[in-house]
Design a protein around this motif. Structure first.
Motif, mmCIF file in Angstrom:
data_model
loop_
_atom_site.group_PDB
_atom_site.id
_atom_site.type_symbol
_atom_site.label_atom_id
_atom_site.label_comp_id
_atom_site.label_asym_id
_atom_site.label_seq_id
_atom_site.Cartn_x
_atom_site.Cartn_y
_atom_site.Cartn_z
ATOM 1 N N VAL A 42 31.555 19.183 -11.986
ATOM 2 C CA VAL A 42 32.614 20.189 -11.976
ATOM 3 C C VAL A 42 33.903 19.520 -12.464
ATOM 4 O O VAL A 42 34.060 18.298 -12.387
ATOM 5 C CB VAL A 42 32.816 20.816 -10.574
ATOM 6 C CG1 VAL A 42 31.540 21.501 -10.104
ATOM 7 C CG2 VAL A 42 33.291 19.784 -9.557
ATOM 8 N N ASP A 43 34.840 20.326 -12.949
ATOM 9 C CA ASP A 43 36.059 19.764 -13.537
ATOM 10 C C ASP A 43 37.072 19.318 -12.489
ATOM 11 O O ASP A 43 37.785 18.333 -12.683
ATOM 12 C CB ASP A 43 36.713 20.802 -14.458
ATOM 13 C CG ASP A 43 35.796 21.182 -15.602
ATOM 14 O OD1 ASP A 43 35.640 20.364 -16.518
ATOM 15 O OD2 ASP A 43 35.216 22.286 -15.561
ATOM 16 N N ARG A 44 37.134 20.064 -11.386
ATOM 17 C CA ARG A 44 38.133 19.781 -10.352
ATOM 18 C C ARG A 44 37.545 20.139 -8.992
ATOM 19 O O ARG A 44 36.611 20.931 -8.899
ATOM 20 C CB ARG A 44 39.395 20.629 -10.579
ATOM 21 C CG ARG A 44 40.087 20.412 -11.910
ATOM 22 C CD ARG A 44 40.686 21.685 -12.472
ATOM 23 N NE ARG A 44 41.485 22.444 -11.524
ATOM 24 C CZ ARG A 44 41.736 23.750 -11.619
ATOM 25 N NH1 ARG A 44 41.241 24.444 -12.627
ATOM 26 N NH2 ARG A 44 42.483 24.363 -10.728
ATOM 27 N N ILE A 45 38.078 19.550 -7.938
ATOM 28 C CA ILE A 45 37.677 19.931 -6.583
ATOM 29 C C ILE A 45 38.934 20.106 -5.729
ATOM 30 O O ILE A 45 39.881 19.332 -5.825
ATOM 31 C CB ILE A 45 36.740 18.882 -5.936
ATOM 32 C CG1 ILE A 45 37.355 17.474 -5.960
ATOM 33 C CG2 ILE A 45 35.376 18.893 -6.609
ATOM 34 C CD1 ILE A 45 36.523 16.433 -5.201
ATOM 35 N N GLU A 46 38.929 21.145 -4.920
ATOM 36 C CA GLU A 46 40.000 21.361 -3.940
ATOM 37 C C GLU A 46 39.432 20.934 -2.594
ATOM 38 O O GLU A 46 38.434 21.494 -2.128
ATOM 39 C CB GLU A 46 40.401 22.836 -3.926
ATOM 40 C CG GLU A 46 41.635 23.116 -3.085
ATOM 41 C CD GLU A 46 42.040 24.579 -3.157
ATOM 42 O OE1 GLU A 46 43.242 24.852 -3.333
ATOM 43 O OE2 GLU A 46 41.156 25.457 -3.032
ATOM 44 N N ILE A 47 40.053 19.931 -1.972
ATOM 45 C CA ILE A 47 39.359 19.235 -0.887
ATOM 46 C C ILE A 47 39.925 19.483 0.502
ATOM 47 O O ILE A 47 39.260 19.173 1.494
ATOM 48 C CB ILE A 47 39.332 17.713 -1.151
ATOM 49 C CG1 ILE A 47 40.753 17.142 -1.224
ATOM 50 C CG2 ILE A 47 38.543 17.399 -2.418
ATOM 51 C CD1 ILE A 47 40.796 15.623 -1.241
ATOM 52 N N ALA A 48 41.142 20.040 0.613
ATOM 53 C CA ALA A 48 41.742 20.143 1.951
ATOM 54 C C ALA A 48 43.024 20.959 1.890
ATOM 55 O O ALA A 48 43.567 21.227 0.815
ATOM 56 C CB ALA A 48 42.049 18.747 2.502
ATOM 57 N N SER A 49 43.507 21.327 3.077
ATOM 58 C CA SER A 49 44.849 21.891 3.236
ATOM 59 C C SER A 49 45.734 20.822 3.850
ATOM 60 O O SER A 49 45.305 20.106 4.772
ATOM 61 C CB SER A 49 44.814 23.112 4.157
ATOM 62 O OG SER A 49 43.998 24.129 3.622
ATOM 63 N N ALA A 50 46.946 20.701 3.357
ATOM 64 C CA ALA A 50 47.877 19.687 3.868
ATOM 65 C C ALA A 50 48.280 19.988 5.311
ATOM 66 O O ALA A 50 48.330 21.146 5.725
ATOM 67 C CB ALA A 50 49.126 19.632 2.988
ATOM 68 N N ARG A 51 48.531 18.921 6.046
ATOM 69 C CA ARG A 51 49.122 19.022 7.379
ATOM 70 C C ARG A 51 48.243 19.709 8.408
ATOM 71 O O ARG A 51 48.724 20.205 9.428
ATOM 72 C CB ARG A 51 50.483 19.722 7.320
ATOM 73 C CG ARG A 51 51.510 19.064 6.406
ATOM 74 C CD ARG A 51 52.771 19.897 6.293
ATOM 75 N NE ARG A 51 53.326 20.192 7.604
ATOM 76 C CZ ARG A 51 54.048 21.276 7.901
ATOM 77 N NH1 ARG A 51 54.279 22.183 6.961
ATOM 78 N NH2 ARG A 51 54.523 21.465 9.109
ATOM 79 N N VAL A 52 46.927 19.736 8.189
ATOM 80 C CA VAL A 52 46.042 20.426 9.134
ATOM 81 C C VAL A 52 45.731 19.554 10.343
ATOM 82 O O VAL A 52 45.860 19.981 11.489
ATOM 83 C CB VAL A 52 44.735 20.864 8.437
ATOM 84 C CG1 VAL A 52 43.685 21.286 9.446
ATOM 85 C CG2 VAL A 52 45.013 22.001 7.468
ATOM 86 N N SER A 53 45.297 18.309 10.103
ATOM 87 C CA SER A 53 44.880 17.439 11.203
ATOM 88 C C SER A 53 44.805 16.004 10.713
ATOM 89 O O SER A 53 44.830 15.734 9.511
ATOM 90 C CB SER A 53 43.507 17.863 11.734
ATOM 91 O OG SER A 53 42.515 17.638 10.739
ATOM 92 N N GLU A 54 44.668 15.089 11.682
ATOM 93 C CA GLU A 54 44.491 13.683 11.335
ATOM 94 C C GLU A 54 43.156 13.475 10.610
ATOM 95 O O GLU A 54 43.061 12.672 9.689
ATOM 96 C CB GLU A 54 44.538 12.812 12.600
ATOM 97 C CG GLU A 54 45.943 12.534 13.103
ATOM 98 C CD GLU A 54 46.809 11.840 12.068
ATOM 99 O OE1 GLU A 54 46.342 10.848 11.462
ATOM 100 O OE2 GLU A 54 47.944 12.294 11.849
ATOM 101 N N GLY A 55 42.130 14.210 11.051
ATOM 102 C CA GLY A 55 40.826 14.097 10.396
ATOM 103 C C GLY A 55 40.881 14.537 8.944
ATOM 104 O O GLY A 55 40.271 13.918 8.073
ATOM 105 N N GLU A 56 41.637 15.611 8.681
ATOM 106 C CA GLU A 56 41.785 16.098 7.314
ATOM 107 C C GLU A 56 42.538 15.066 6.469
ATOM 108 O O GLU A 56 42.187 14.820 5.310
ATOM 109 C CB GLU A 56 42.528 17.435 7.324
ATOM 110 C CG GLU A 56 42.397 18.227 6.049
ATOM 111 C CD GLU A 56 41.085 18.997 5.939
ATOM 112 O OE1 GLU A 56 41.096 20.084 5.355
ATOM 113 O OE2 GLU A 56 40.052 18.513 6.422
ATOM 114 N N PHE A 57 43.565 14.478 7.046
ATOM 115 C CA PHE A 57 44.321 13.445 6.347
ATOM 116 C C PHE A 57 43.412 12.274 5.968
ATOM 117 O O PHE A 57 43.445 11.780 4.828
ATOM 118 C CB PHE A 57 45.476 12.951 7.223
ATOM 119 C CG PHE A 57 46.258 11.807 6.612
ATOM 120 C CD1 PHE A 57 47.292 12.058 5.725
ATOM 121 C CD2 PHE A 57 45.947 10.491 6.908
ATOM 122 C CE1 PHE A 57 48.009 11.007 5.146
ATOM 123 C CE2 PHE A 57 46.645 9.439 6.337
ATOM 124 C CZ PHE A 57 47.684 9.702 5.459
#
Length: 505
Positions: A42-57
């Motif tokens: 795939v050309d790009r991936i969207e991986i997370a939302s900012a500022r959600v949690s330490e685990g997401e970070f």
């Protein structure tokens, strides 16, 4: 004809994670990010939302660290918010370089959620874009609820895109946030926008609330959109997002003017892995990746496949790293059996195939699922019955097992045309059956052999619960011999093995 390249942005790790009950660990996100970019292409991936949690970070930090080594940082995107730059600080610490800024694409959302004027909202957005540019962060902009914006406040949408067309951003992302668009509206709205802003890059982000996401994607592409947002297995909030596998197949088969980079052969592998990580089951009839979609069940279809592939279409399973299968059940015909025999390297004559087919139909009527791996055991059982002329029949039996009472059996046995009934108790249902049988044979002044071994198993390699195999070893006059019974019920399979013994003796 030169094909038009369309970008595929996979948002399984961000929007797909909004499926109820789904949460990826950091290691799972990294594994899937590698598969999506390295193998699926795939050309790009969207991986997370900012500022959600330490685990997401931590998950973003791990992915961006790997992506930097691979030269993929420009392909990794994070959802951010109009929050005075706090999302940008979070992104910078996590090592991400592309933000997908969430803004209001309908006047309804802007007025009732943010309670701001368009001018105030645009000013806040401009500030975020400028801050991002100073940090070396590329900006794409989401127009949340854009589809309702086009329906109910198109003047606001065009005012907004006028503003964005003058900003240093890379892409404008147009989501059907609530999955409300028809294919006609998708075509009309996007055609109008793309014609008016020919120098802007537009992505379409479809949801599937009316099961129209793939149709809407097709119209978005025909209207000239430059990118699509998709998810593995159609994961996403509510009814989910436009499914990656279906869209790729549709583009390759029905839109010859469009080119995408996605490797079809890897779609099934990634689909199964995402399902395993999330516990988000794949419906067996889901196009491309479902367990049943390349399985012919009706015998007439298997027969047609033998005669010039009459029931094939362009969705050949080999394209997706899969194989066509022929189901075994009550609608199976001779052709289904032959297809499975070919795969197993077995041959039977027409009479044998007929009797094996009858046995499979019998199991199918009991709603049992028979697999290819069960077939050798069914064949063995059917052919084993040819070794003797049947003179003894277990015509009927009643097995009872109640708490606090000894199991009992009533049995009707036909021996050379004479039917006798007896009842007995035992330590278990089969023991009670054998005790009743002994009464019958004692009355006939006949001797039964001794049971010296009793083994029960599921046929090795089977992936179903259709069959239970019981092998009983008997001793008679110093000679040991074994008989085998096959049935969906353990006790019944043992009774069938016993019936064979009665005929042998």
């Amino acid at each position: 004809m030169k094909k038009r390249r369309v970008e595929i942005m996979d948002t399984t790790l961000r929007d797909g994670e909004q499926s109820s009950g789904v949460s990826f660990s950091a290691s799972e996100k990294l594994t899937l990010a590698k598969l999506l970019l390295d193998e699926l292409k795939v050309d790009r991936i969207e991986i997370a939302s900012a500022r959600v949690s330490e685990g997401e970070f931590e998950s973003v930090r791990q992915i961006t660290s790997w992506a930097k080594e691979q030269g993929y940082l420009h392909k990794v995107e994070v959802l951010t918010f109009v929050d005075n730059g706090q999302s940008l600080i979070w992104m910078e610490k996590a090592g991400a370089h592309v933000q997908n800024l969430l803004t209001k694409g309908s006047l309804n959302h802007l007025t009732h959620q943010l309670k701001k004027t368009p001018e105030a909202h645009f000013k806040d957005i401009e500030s975020i874009i400028q801050q991002a540019a100073k940090k070396g962060i590329t900006t794409n902009v989401y127009l949340e609820d854009w589809s309702n914006g086009m329906r109910n406040s198109p003047d606001y949408v065009f005012q907004f895109i006028d503003f964005l067309s003058r900003q240093p951003i890379k892409r404008i992302l147009l989501p059907d946030t609530l999955g409300v668009l028809t294919h006609n509206e998708t075509a009309r709205f996007l055609s109008e926008i793309i014609a008016k802003y020919p120098d802007c890059h537009f992505d379409f982000h479809g949801h599937n609330d009316y099961d129209l996401s793939v149709a809407n994607v097709m119209e978005a592409l025909r209207a000239g959109c430059h990118g699509l947002h998709l998810t593995v297995n159609g994961m996403g909030e509510r009814a989910g997002n436009a499914p990656l596998a279906s869209v790729v197949a549709v583009i390759n088969d029905f839109l010859p003017e469009i080119k995408v980079n996605v490797a079809e052969k890897k779609l099934y592998k990634v689909s199964k892995l995402v399902s395993a990580f999330t516990g988000f089951g794949i419906p067996p009839n889901k196009p491309i990746v479902g367990d049943n979609v390349f399985t012919q069940t009706a015998g007439i279809h298997a027969d047609g496949d033998n005669k010039n592939n009459l029931y094939f279409n362009d969705l050949l399973p080999e394209r997706f790293g899969r194989k066509r299968q022929y189901a075994l059940g009550k609608t199976s015909g001779k052709a289904n059996i032959q297809k499975n025999l070919q795969e197993l390297g077995l041959t039977l004559n027409n009479d044998e195939i007929k009797r094996v087919t009858e046995r499979i139909i019998e199991l199918g009527d009991k709603k049992e699922k028979v697999t290819k791996e069960d077939l050798p055991f069914i064949i063995s059982d059917v052919l084993d019955s040819e070794k003797f002329q049947q003179k003894v029949f277990v015509r009927s039996f009643v097995l009872t097992h109640s708490k606090g009472l000894k199991p009992s059996t009533t049995v009707a046995i036909e021996i050379e045309g004479e039917t006798m009934e007896e009842n007995a108790q035992g330590d278990g249902q089969f023991d009670a059956f054998m005790n009743a049988l002994r009464k019958v044979y004692k009355a006939k002044k006949r001797h039964l052999p001794n049971l010296i071994d009793y083994a029960v198993r599921i046929p090795p390699g089977s992936h179903s619960d259709a069959l239970c195999e019981t092998i009983i070893t008997w001793e008679s006059n110093g000679r040991d011999f074994a008989t085998r019974g096959l049935d969906s019920d353990q006790t019944v399979s043992a009774i069938k093995a016993t019936e064979k013994m009665l005929n042998i003796i």
